[in-house]
Design a protein around this motif. Structure first.
Motif, short mmCIF file in Angstrom:
data_model
loop_
_atom_site.label_atom_id
_atom_site.label_comp_id
_atom_site.label_asym_id
_atom_site.label_seq_id
_atom_site.Cartn_x
_atom_site.Cartn_y
_atom_site.Cartn_z
N ILE A 37 -34.86 -47.03 -18.45
CA ILE A 37 -35.12 -45.81 -19.21
C ILE A 37 -34.34 -45.89 -20.51
O ILE A 37 -33.15 -46.19 -20.53
N ARG A 38 -35.04 -45.64 -21.60
CA ARG A 38 -34.43 -45.70 -22.93
C ARG A 38 -34.66 -44.37 -23.65
O ARG A 38 -35.60 -43.66 -23.35
N VAL A 39 -33.81 -44.09 -24.63
CA VAL A 39 -33.95 -42.90 -25.45
C VAL A 39 -34.57 -43.31 -26.78
O VAL A 39 -34.19 -44.31 -27.37
N PHE A 40 -35.57 -42.56 -27.21
CA PHE A 40 -36.22 -42.80 -28.49
C PHE A 40 -36.12 -41.53 -29.32
O PHE A 40 -36.40 -40.44 -28.84
N ALA A 41 -35.71 -41.66 -30.55
CA ALA A 41 -35.62 -40.57 -31.52
C ALA A 41 -34.67 -39.46 -31.07
O ALA A 41 -34.78 -38.34 -31.53
N GLY A 42 -33.77 -39.78 -30.15
CA GLY A 42 -32.79 -38.80 -29.71
C GLY A 42 -33.36 -37.65 -28.90
O GLY A 42 -32.63 -36.76 -28.50
N ARG A 43 -34.68 -37.66 -28.64
CA ARG A 43 -35.27 -36.53 -27.91
C ARG A 43 -36.34 -36.94 -26.91
O ARG A 43 -36.86 -36.10 -26.19
N LEU A 44 -36.68 -38.21 -26.88
CA LEU A 44 -37.71 -38.68 -25.97
C LEU A 44 -37.13 -39.73 -25.05
O LEU A 44 -36.32 -40.55 -25.46
N LEU A 45 -37.58 -39.73 -23.80
CA LEU A 45 -37.23 -40.78 -22.87
C LEU A 45 -38.46 -41.64 -22.65
O LEU A 45 -39.58 -41.15 -22.67
#
Length: 137
Positions: A37-45
Motif C-alpha cells: 500500500i502506497r500513498v499518492f498525492a498525500g490523500r490517496l492510497l
C-alpha cells in the motif's frame, strides 16, 4: 497470489494487503516481504497485484501528475490515473521477451481509495483497462 482489501468507512477508507510478493527467478518462484500500500498525492492510497516492477513504474508516473490536478475529485482525476496505469502496462507488454513460461506477461491490477471531502471512494483498474468505481455497489 496477492490480496488487497479496501473497506469504506464513514470518514474515509481502510486498505489492508497481504505482506509478501512472489518474484519469478530462473530457479523458480521466490517470496519476499513487501509493502503493498502506497500513498499518492498525500490523500490517496493505492496498491494492487501483479508485476512488482510494473507497480514501481506506475508509482513514478503517478508522481508525474500535476500537483494542482491531484486535488481534483476522483471523477475528474480518474481518466488521468487510468491513462497512467494503462500506458505503463502497454509499455511493459511491448518490451516483454517471452523466454520461458515461468516468466509471465507483466500485468498490474490496481486498487485506489480516497476521500473527496464528502464521501470515500474506491477505484479498481484491471489489467485489460477496465476502471470501475466500487463504492456504488
Amino acid at each position: 497470489m496477492t490480496l488487497v482489501l479496501a473497506l469504506i468507512c464513514s470518514d474515509g477508507i481502510l486498505m489492508a494487503p497481504d505482506g509478501q510478493s512472489t518474484f519469478s527467478t530462473a530457479a523458480g518462484p521466490m517470496r519476499l516481504p513487501s509493502e503493498k500500500i502506497r500513498v499518492f498525492a498525500g490523500r490517496l492510497l493505492w496498491g494492487g497485484s501483479g508485476d512488482v516492477g510494473l507497480h514501481q513504474k506506475i508509482e513514478l508516473v503517478f508522481n508525474d501528475i500535476d500537483k494542482a490536478a491531484r486535488s481534483r475529485p476522483i471523477g475528474k482525476l480518474r481518466p488521468e490515473i487510468r491513462g497512467k496505469v494503462l500506458g505503463e502496462q502497454k509499455a511493459a507488454q511491448q518490451s516483454y521477451l517471452d523466454i520461458a513460461p515461468q516468466f509471465p506477461l507483466p500485468t498490474a491490477h490496481v486498487l485506489l481509495g480516497g476521500y473527496d471531502g464528502e464521501r470515500p471512494w474506491i477505484l479498481e483498474i484491471d489489467p485489460n483497462g477496465t476502471d470501475t468505481q466500487l463504492e456504488d455497489y
